[in-house]
Design an enzyme around this catalytic site. Structure first.
Site, mmCIF file in Angstrom:
data_model
loop_
_atom_site.group_PDB
_atom_site.id
_atom_site.type_symbol
_atom_site.label_atom_id
_atom_site.label_comp_id
_atom_site.label_asym_id
_atom_site.label_seq_id
_atom_site.Cartn_x
_atom_site.Cartn_y
_atom_site.Cartn_z
ATOM 1 N N ARG A 1 -8.592 -0.259 13.100
ATOM 2 C CA ARG A 1 -7.841 0.379 14.196
ATOM 3 C C ARG A 1 -8.805 0.827 15.296
ATOM 4 N NH1 ARG A 1 -3.350 4.350 11.278
ATOM 5 N NH2 ARG A 1 -2.222 2.697 10.241
ATOM 6 N N ASP B 1 0.847 -1.196 0.000
ATOM 7 C CA ASP B 1 0.000 0.000 0.000
ATOM 8 C C ASP B 1 0.891 1.258 0.000
ATOM 9 O OD1 ASP B 1 -2.422 1.384 0.227
ATOM 10 O OD2 ASP B 1 -2.369 1.374 2.428
ATOM 11 N N HIS B 2 0.647 2.166 -0.921
ATOM 12 C CA HIS B 2 1.369 3.447 -0.989
ATOM 13 C C HIS B 2 2.893 3.330 -1.043
ATOM 14 C CE1 HIS B 2 -2.162 5.982 -0.603
ATOM 15 N NE2 HIS B 2 -2.605 5.154 0.322
HETATM 16 P P1 13P Z 1 -8.813 4.634 5.843
HETATM 17 O O1 13P Z 1 -7.943 5.505 6.648
HETATM 18 O O2 13P Z 1 -10.115 5.305 5.486
HETATM 19 O O3 13P Z 1 -9.052 3.307 6.468
HETATM 20 O O4 13P Z 1 -8.091 4.364 4.435
HETATM 21 C C1 13P Z 1 -7.066 3.414 4.341
HETATM 22 C C2 13P Z 1 -6.355 3.475 3.043
HETATM 23 O O5 13P Z 1 -6.758 4.111 2.091
HETATM 24 C C3 13P Z 1 -5.095 2.722 2.954
HETATM 25 O O6 13P Z 1 -4.446 2.900 1.745
HETATM 26 O O1 G3H Z 2 -2.567 4.839 3.725
HETATM 27 C C1 G3H Z 2 -2.599 4.790 4.927
HETATM 28 C C2 G3H Z 2 -2.784 3.511 5.646
HETATM 29 O O2 G3H Z 2 -3.811 3.667 6.576
HETATM 30 C C3 G3H Z 2 -1.496 3.028 6.258
HETATM 31 O O3 G3H Z 2 -1.184 3.731 7.389
HETATM 32 O O4 G3H Z 2 1.221 4.293 7.076
HETATM 33 O O5 G3H Z 2 0.147 4.362 9.347
HETATM 34 O O6 G3H Z 2 0.611 2.173 8.220
HETATM 35 P P1 G3H Z 2 0.303 3.642 8.058
HETATM 36 ZN ZN ZN Z 3 -4.572 4.845 0.929
#
Ligand code: 13P
Ligand code: G3H
Ligand code: ZN
Length: 333
Positions: free
Chosen positions: A266, A83-84
């Site tokens: 969370r 993710d990201h």
């Molecule tokens: P939320 O913070 O709405 O759960 O989004 C999570 C998200 O987009 C992770 O990439």
């Molecule tokens: O994109 C955001 C997600 O909620 C991940 O969050 O970077 O704190 O793990 P984090």
């Molecule tokens: Zn995100």
């Protein structure tokens, strides 16, 4: 069953007209809860880890936990997604770790705040595609910026995704999935009043670029009963507000196939721990609160799998492997 490419899960969701939840994880209880929800609802599932999660688990623990999840649930289609990702190094790292999908978030500059130019985003995303596809690994890009926090920094401007730019972006990069900015943001404080999302943009992008799978980030609904529980037991989450599940369902009808959720699990965890600490101050065995945390996360995830329509679809198709998608990408070149 080995983990499947995320492309397969999303292409099948497109055929079936449903959405698949992508749930962030950092520890064993979260992974177990999500997997039990997938098993009980017979749903395919996407499990995702942020850069922070990779650091938190020192990589190896996350990998071993995911191996355990797959071994323990041999019939469930699971994709493991980064993710990201913010640079090509972390993309490579995730692929080496066995992820079947990666995101390169080229929407913001290296400072994590300034929106990147369209050309700059195309360049870094194209680079990530060139790394991922030869391994059969799915690639998610992002165009437009979310309103909220990405890795604890905030985009200085919110830019919604332009449908015509999205078409061009997909054409120039070859991404499998595209995160679109339609007014959501990360975290627990998304809106001050009931939100209006730019769902019409989803419909338009889906119509103009039918081969790319659309992703909605910042999709936690921030259940008010859980927020109330946090606040009742000493927490401070005033005015927390999320995306109504009905708005996500509308997005799914218009073409959203992957729905990112982190904040909701969370809050479920925090509400549970706070309640137990207040109501049972004698508890000191972590299993006595982490077990209920797992149950609370299970409840949230199961409800989302049902609401997004992925429940019941796990057995619709036979799994494919990264070698299969590798061949597919080669043919497309
Ligand atoms: P939320 O913070 O709405 O759960 O989004 C999570 C998200 O987009 C992770 O990439
Ligand atoms: O994109 C955001 C997600 O909620 C991940 O969050 O970077 O704190 O793990 P984090
Ligand atoms: Zn995100």
């Amino acid at each position: 069953m080995p983990l499947v490419p995320m492309k397969q899960i999303l292409d099948e969701a497109e055929k079936g007209g449903y959405g698949v939840g992508a749930f962030n994880v950092n520890n064993m209880e979260q992974i177990q809860a999500i997997m039990r929800a997938a098993k009980d609802t017979n749903s395919p599932v996407i499990i995702q880890a942020s850069r922070g999660a990779l650091r938190y688990t020192n990589l190896i623990y996350l990998r071993k936990l995911m191996e355990a999840a797959a071994e323990d649930n041999p019939k469930i289609k699971i994709a493991l997604h980064l993710d990201h990702g913010n640079d090509l190094e972390v993309v490579k790292q995730a692929i080496d770790l066995g992820f079947t999908s990666v995101m390169i978030d080229g929407s913001l500059d290296a400072d994590g705040k300034t929106p990147r130019s369209f050309e700059g985003n195309v360049e870094i995303t194209r680079g990530a595609v060139e790394i991922a596809h030869p391994h059969g690994v799915t690639l998610e890009g992002e165009l437009g910026t979310l309103g909220g926090i990405e890795e604890h920094v905030q985009a200085s401007r919110v830019i919604l995704t332009e449908p015509s730019e999205a078409v061009e972006f997909v054409k120039q990069t070859g991404v499998d999935a595209l995160a679109v900015a339609i007014g959501t943001s990360h975290g627990a404080y998304k809106f001050k009043v009931t939100p209006t999302l730019a769902i019409d943009r989803v419909e338009k992008i889906h119509e103009l670029a039918p081969d790319v799978r659309l992703v909605m980030h910042g999709s936690s609904s921030v259940p008010q009963e859980l927020v109330a529980e946090v606040n009742k037991y000493g927490g401070k989450m005033p005015n927390a507000m999320g995306v109504p599940v009905s708005a996500i369902q509308e997005g799914i009808r218009m073409g959203i196939r992957k729905i990112n959720i982190d904040t909701d699990t969370r809050i479920a965890a925090t509400a549970t721990i706070r309640r137990i600490f207040v109501e049972e101050p004698g508890v000191f065995d972590p299993r006595e609160y982490l077990g209920p945390v797992r149950e609370a996360i299970y409840g949230v995830v199961r409800a989302r799998m049902e609401a997004f329509g992925s429940a019941g679809h796990n057995d619709d198709y036979a799994p494919i492997t990264l070698d299969d998608t590798k061949r597919l990408y080669l043919k497309r070149r």
